[in-house]
Design an enzyme around this catalytic site. Structure first.
Site, PDB file in Angstrom:
ATOM      1  CB  SER A 113      26.273  62.865 -12.030  1.00 38.32           C
ATOM      2  OG  SER A 113      25.168  63.539 -12.552  1.00 38.32           O
ATOM      3  CB  SER A 114      21.606  64.072  -9.365  1.00 45.37           C
ATOM      4  OG  SER A 114      21.723  65.112 -10.302  1.00 45.37           O
ATOM      5  CB  CYS A 115      22.256  62.435 -14.738  1.00 44.49           C
ATOM      6  SG  CYS A 115      23.927  61.892 -15.035  1.00 44.49           S
ATOM      7  CE1 TYR A 142      29.707  62.815 -16.557  1.00 43.37           C
ATOM      8  CE2 TYR A 142      27.609  63.083 -15.411  1.00 43.37           C
ATOM      9  CZ  TYR A 142      28.984  63.257 -15.461  1.00 43.37           C
ATOM     10  OH  TYR A 142      29.625  63.881 -14.419  1.00 43.37           O
ATOM     11  CE  LYS A 146      30.798  60.860 -13.492  1.00 45.28           C
ATOM     12  NZ  LYS A 146      32.082  60.993 -12.804  1.00 45.28           N
ATOM     13  CG  HIS A 185      26.349  71.781 -15.911  1.00 43.64           C
ATOM     14  ND1 HIS A 185      27.696  71.543 -15.774  1.00 43.64           N
ATOM     15  CD2 HIS A 185      25.767  70.562 -16.061  1.00 43.64           C
ATOM     16  CE1 HIS A 185      27.919  70.238 -15.843  1.00 43.64           C
ATOM     17  NE2 HIS A 185      26.762  69.617 -16.011  1.00 43.64           N
TER      18      HIS A 185
HETATM   19  O1  GFB Z   1      22.389  72.243 -16.351  1.00 45.48           O
HETATM   20  P1  GFB Z   1      21.889  71.537 -17.552  1.00 45.48           P
HETATM   21  O2  GFB Z   1      22.634  71.722 -18.805  1.00 45.48           O
HETATM   22  O3  GFB Z   1      21.820  70.007 -17.287  1.00 45.48           O
HETATM   23  O4  GFB Z   1      20.363  72.026 -17.822  1.00 45.48           O
HETATM   24  P2  GFB Z   1      20.826  68.888 -16.690  1.00 45.48           P
HETATM   25  C1  GFB Z   1      19.409  72.075 -16.824  1.00 45.48           C
HETATM   26  C2  GFB Z   1      18.119  72.684 -17.355  1.00 45.48           C
HETATM   27  O5  GFB Z   1      18.358  74.075 -17.629  1.00 45.48           O
HETATM   28  C3  GFB Z   1      17.581  72.089 -18.647  1.00 45.48           C
HETATM   29  C4  GFB Z   1      17.866  74.390 -18.908  1.00 45.48           C
HETATM   30  O6  GFB Z   1      16.176  72.058 -18.604  1.00 45.48           O
HETATM   31  C5  GFB Z   1      18.043  73.111 -19.703  1.00 45.48           C
HETATM   32  O7  GFB Z   1      17.240  73.118 -20.865  1.00 45.48           O
HETATM   33  N1  GFB Z   1      18.579  75.564 -19.442  1.00 45.48           N
HETATM   34  C6  GFB Z   1      18.020  76.786 -19.645  1.00 45.48           C
HETATM   35  C7  GFB Z   1      19.871  75.627 -19.818  1.00 45.48           C
HETATM   36  N2  GFB Z   1      18.910  77.616 -20.180  1.00 45.48           N
HETATM   37  C8  GFB Z   1      20.071  76.925 -20.300  1.00 45.48           C
HETATM   38  C9  GFB Z   1      21.360  77.287 -20.801  1.00 45.48           C
HETATM   39  O8  GFB Z   1      21.612  78.399 -21.262  1.00 45.48           O
HETATM   40  N3  GFB Z   1      22.318  76.311 -20.743  1.00 45.48           N
HETATM   41  C10 GFB Z   1      22.072  75.066 -20.239  1.00 45.48           C
HETATM   42  N4  GFB Z   1      23.068  74.177 -20.192  1.00 45.48           N
HETATM   43  N5  GFB Z   1      20.846  74.699 -19.794  1.00 45.48           N
HETATM   44  C11 GFB Z   1      23.045  67.624 -16.782  1.00 45.48           C
HETATM   45  C12 GFB Z   1      23.487  66.329 -17.409  1.00 45.48           C
HETATM   46  O9  GFB Z   1      21.679  67.619 -16.910  1.00 45.48           O
HETATM   47  O10 GFB Z   1      23.300  67.711 -15.402  1.00 45.48           O
HETATM   48  C13 GFB Z   1      24.792  65.893 -16.948  1.00 45.48           C
HETATM   49  O11 GFB Z   1      23.392  66.464 -18.822  1.00 45.48           O
HETATM   50  C14 GFB Z   1      24.958  66.028 -15.456  1.00 45.48           C
HETATM   51  O12 GFB Z   1      24.967  64.574 -17.349  1.00 45.48           O
HETATM   52  C15 GFB Z   1      24.557  67.384 -14.984  1.00 45.48           C
HETATM   53  O13 GFB Z   1      24.215  65.043 -14.791  1.00 45.48           O
HETATM   54  C16 GFB Z   1      24.653  67.555 -13.474  1.00 45.48           C
HETATM   55  O14 GFB Z   1      20.571  69.126 -15.235  1.00 45.48           O
HETATM   56  O15 GFB Z   1      19.611  68.718 -17.526  1.00 45.48           O
END
Ligand code: GFB
Length: 319
Positions: A113-115, A142, A146, A185
């Protein structure tokens, strides 16, 4: 096009995690490779149990493995269940990689993953940025799992000469995604919120955080195609970024999703939710040089993901 150095035709190919969004996309993509696809349900082998993984591998003896099994989730799930994200991912990848070595698997691809990259890595993030700085706290658990997976592949290559490679996909979306609002996500969350606001005649949708973080997105079918391409043409220690090479702000994404879904209300913010890393645009240079580029643009991809959502092609997870 680069030369095929490992043909999948006639091979027994195990897709670990075939019920997940990425694994199921790889299974779809492999249909045109002339291989025999092997999958294991949880009843066949619990991937967190070493003896069960070993027994399944001994019995089925795959030639190649796509290691797409993982405990995944969005920013809140990662932040809320750090032990699950670290332990489950460490144990299942260690079990599969060790068992693959034991039964003489010819080629294995580990998906990360890119994280894995430092929170403040230079953008776009090149593969060499790994382990050059501190991780983003919301998903370091996570990320550590990875990074361990990449290192396991490198270690087996170094010690045993195993042809184990690693691909690092960016934020993925598409059919088979998890649309549960607590654990998903951002992409599936926004699609669901916009759809429910449209059909429920609500005035707005709520975006977590400030909406300013930037994210790169890739449709899962493009990701599966890139993984198969790398499996056939790439053999080296260094992992390869798999992305679109472009990013958008979360607010821009919310606007685009609203447009695709046909939601015309406004966008509000829940500032009690985390932003996470400010930006994680990966460099696509290495993958381009290896002869692959994406085909599905963001708007087209969101349209496809929304179609899949409407057809009920998704996973609903508690977390
Ligand atoms: O996709 P996401 O949950 O993961 O959130 P990450 C990306 C951005 O979208 C963050 C915002 O800034 C969230 O605050 N966001 C806005 C939301 N509205 C929402 C919503 O309703 N739901 C969610 N989930 N986010 C993950 C990692 O990071 O990416 C994992 O936690 C993994 O480990 C994955 O690497 C690909 O991009 O921040």
């Amino acid at each position: 096009m680069p030369e095929t150095i490992y043909s999948l035709a006639g091979k027994k190919v195990y897709v670990a995690g075939h019920r997940g969004m990425v694994g199921s996309a790889i299974v779809r993509r492999l249909a045109s490779e002339g291989c025999e696809i092997l999958t294991a349900s949880r009843g066949d082998a619990d991937l967190t149990r070493q003896a069960e993984v070993e027994a399944w591998m001994e019995k089925n003896r795959p030639d190649a493995v796509f290691l797409a099994a993982a405990k995944v989730g969005g920013i809140l799930a990662n932040d809320t269940y750090p032990a699950d994200f670290l332990y489950d991912n460490l144990i299942l990848e260690a079990n599969i990689i060790e068992a693959a070595h034991t039964v003489g698997v010819e080629k294995l691809m580990f998906l990360g993953s890119s994280c894995i990259y430092p929170k403040f890595a230079d953008q776009p993030i090149v593969e060499e940025s790994l382990l050059t700085g501190l991780l983003e706290p919301t998903n370091e658990w996570y990320a550590i799992a990875k990074i361990a997976g990449i290192k396991l592949c490198q270690a087996y290559r170094k010690q045993h000469g195993s042809d184990f490679i690693s691909a690092m996909p960016t934020n993925l979306y598409g059919p088979g995604d998890n649309f549960d609002l607590k654990s998903s996500h951002v992409m599936p969350a926004l699609i669901r919120k916009a759809h429910e606001a449209k059909t429920g005649h609500l005035p707005d949708i709520t975006v977590w955080g400030t909406g300013t973080p930037r994210r790169e997105f890739l449709h899962v079918d493009d990701c599966a195609d890139a993984c198969v391409h790398l499996m056939k043409t790439y053999s080296a220690e260094t992992h390869v970024n798999v992305g679109s090479g472009e990013d958008v702000t979360i607010l821009e994404l919310a606007e685009l999703v609203s447009k695709v879904v046909g939601f015309q209300g406004s966008i509000s913010h829940d500032l009690t939710k985390p932003d996470g890393t400010p930006r994680k645009l990966m460099s696509a240079a290495k993958l381009r040089a290896l002869g692959w580029s994406p085909r599905i643009g963001l708007e087209q991809g969101i349209t496809d993901a929304y179609r899949a959502f409407l057809k009920g092609e998704y996973l609903e997870r508690k977390r």
